[in-house]
Write an enzyme that holds these catalytic residues in place. Structure first.
Site, PDB file in Angstrom:
ATOM      1  N   HIS A 108       5.446  -5.559   4.012  1.00  0.00           N
ATOM      2  CA  HIS A 108       4.381  -5.124   3.094  1.00  0.00           C
ATOM      3  C   HIS A 108       3.327  -6.230   2.997  1.00  0.00           C
ATOM      4  O   HIS A 108       3.642  -7.407   3.061  1.00  0.00           O
ATOM      5  CB  HIS A 108       4.959  -4.807   1.715  1.00  0.00           C
ATOM      6  CG  HIS A 108       3.945  -4.192   0.797  1.00  0.00           C
ATOM      7  ND1 HIS A 108       3.058  -4.960   0.085  1.00  0.00           N
ATOM      8  CD2 HIS A 108       3.652  -2.901   0.518  1.00  0.00           C
ATOM      9  CE1 HIS A 108       2.264  -4.146  -0.610  1.00  0.00           C
ATOM     10  NE2 HIS A 108       2.603  -2.892  -0.363  1.00  0.00           N
ATOM     11  N   GLU A 180      -0.945   0.813   5.851  1.00  0.00           N
ATOM     12  CA  GLU A 180      -1.447   0.540   4.506  1.00  0.00           C
ATOM     13  C   GLU A 180      -2.540  -0.520   4.594  1.00  0.00           C
ATOM     14  O   GLU A 180      -2.244  -1.725   4.571  1.00  0.00           O
ATOM     15  CB  GLU A 180      -0.322   0.002   3.626  1.00  0.00           C
ATOM     16  CG  GLU A 180       0.882   0.903   3.546  1.00  0.00           C
ATOM     17  CD  GLU A 180       1.686   0.642   2.286  1.00  0.00           C
ATOM     18  OE1 GLU A 180       1.808   1.549   1.483  1.00  0.00           O
ATOM     19  OE2 GLU A 180       2.146  -0.504   2.110  1.00  0.00           O
TER      20      GLU A 180
HETATM   21  P1  PGA Z   1      -0.686   1.629  -4.523  1.00  0.00           P
HETATM   22  O1  PGA Z   1       0.346   0.736  -3.710  1.00  0.00           O
HETATM   23  O2  PGA Z   1      -0.358   3.074  -4.243  1.00  0.00           O
HETATM   24  O3  PGA Z   1      -0.466   1.273  -5.960  1.00  0.00           O
HETATM   25  O4  PGA Z   1      -2.060   1.263  -4.030  1.00  0.00           O
HETATM   26  C1  PGA Z   1       0.621   1.075  -2.375  1.00  0.00           C
HETATM   27  C2  PGA Z   1       1.502   0.061  -1.728  1.00  0.00           C
HETATM   28  O5  PGA Z   1       1.427  -1.129  -2.026  1.00  0.00           O
HETATM   29  O6  PGA Z   1       2.314   0.435  -0.870  1.00  0.00           O
END
Ligand code: PGA
Length: 269
Positions: A108, A180
């Site tokens: 992440h 992401e």
């Molecule tokens: P968020 O987080 O939906 O609050 O933007 C997404 C993530 O960090 O995977």
């Protein structure tokens, strides 16, 4: 408790999961997961695979609520690649599996930014997850600077290749990839537009769409944009933070996904 192997859980075609990041204690975890279990038992979720990722401390409690054979997959937000040893403060894949996890989030952007996660460590962690029969959920994504430079696709393909190259086809087929973009995540992020996501998913789809278990999108997913995001070519799920931290929010997202043509087509096939 002998927990159902993730490989035996049908999955998809749409995946909708949430990581709670560094939030929720035991009581809140139990309450959320109990409510989720009850909902799934009552409503069913043809065509959608839910997964929840609590903090390490709450994995065992979540498993306790779900039972051994829940259709909801349970994950961890990170794990070390070694099975054990002198790694103070770390938690191994073997240990999260022992606590009841079937999936592990790897790479992440918050781990890469604040905790020194690198392409090399994501590769080791993917291998460890596969060795223990867990689903690796590899997160990739470029920063705003990389995007401005027009380097998004090159960057994310390198992150993915660095973590996944060398896997057998059978191993690759167990991996989930979540794209992401860093600029879209969290309070300081802004939601990506469908338009902005076409190219990255075309590129990821070409390289990994058929080979992996699924390509997810994450970053400021909410009730207003979820359906459009699911409609993007090669997107087979959503990885959600804030919008799914309340159970009603998550249930609504699951319902939207279950009603999406991609899920309906598979459920009726
Ligand atoms: P968020 O987080 O939906 O609050 O933007 C997404 C993530 O960090 O995977």
């Amino acid at each position: 408790m002998k927990v159902t192997d993730a490989a035996e859980i049908g999955g998809g075609p749409l995946w909708v999961g949430t990581s709670w990041k560094m939030n929720k204690g035991l009581a809140e975890t139990r309450q959320y997961v109990r409510g989720l279990s009850e909902h799934v038992a009552r409503a069913g979720l043809a065509g959608v695979q839910p997964f929840v990722i609590p903090s390490f401390t709450a994995i065992a409690a979540a498993r306790d609520e779900l039972g051994a054979h829940s259709p909801v997959l349970l994950g961890a937000q990170n794990a070390h690649w070694e099975d054990g040893g002198a790694w103070t403060g770390e938690v191994s894949v073997a240990q999260i599996k022992d606590a009841g996890a079937q999936l592990v989030e790897i790479g992440h952007s918050e781990r890469r930014e604040h905790f020194g996660e690198t392409v090399a460590t994501t590769r080791l962690k993917v291998a460890a997850a596969l060795r223990h029969g867990l689903v690796p959920l590899l997160c990739i994504g470029e920063s705003a600077e990389v995007k401005r430079a027009g380097e998004s696709s090159r960057f994310i393909l390198e992150q993915a290749a660095g973590a996944l190259d060398g896997l057998t086809a059978e191993q690759m087929a167990r991996v989930l990839v979540a794209y992401e973009p860093v600029w879209a995540i969290g309070e300081s992020g802004r939601p990506a537009t469908v338009e902005e996501l076409q190219q990255p998913f075309a590129d990821l789809g070409r390289e990994y769409g058929d080979a992996t278990r699924g390509l997810l999108y994450g970053g400021s997913v909410n009730l207003d944009n979820a359906v459009d995001l699911l409609g993007i070519d090669h997107v087979s799920g959503l990885f959600v933070g804030r919008a799914a931290w309340t159970l009603p929010g998550y249930l609504r997202l699951l319902e939207l996904a279950a009603a999406h043509p991609k899920a309906v087509a598979a459920a009726t096939a």
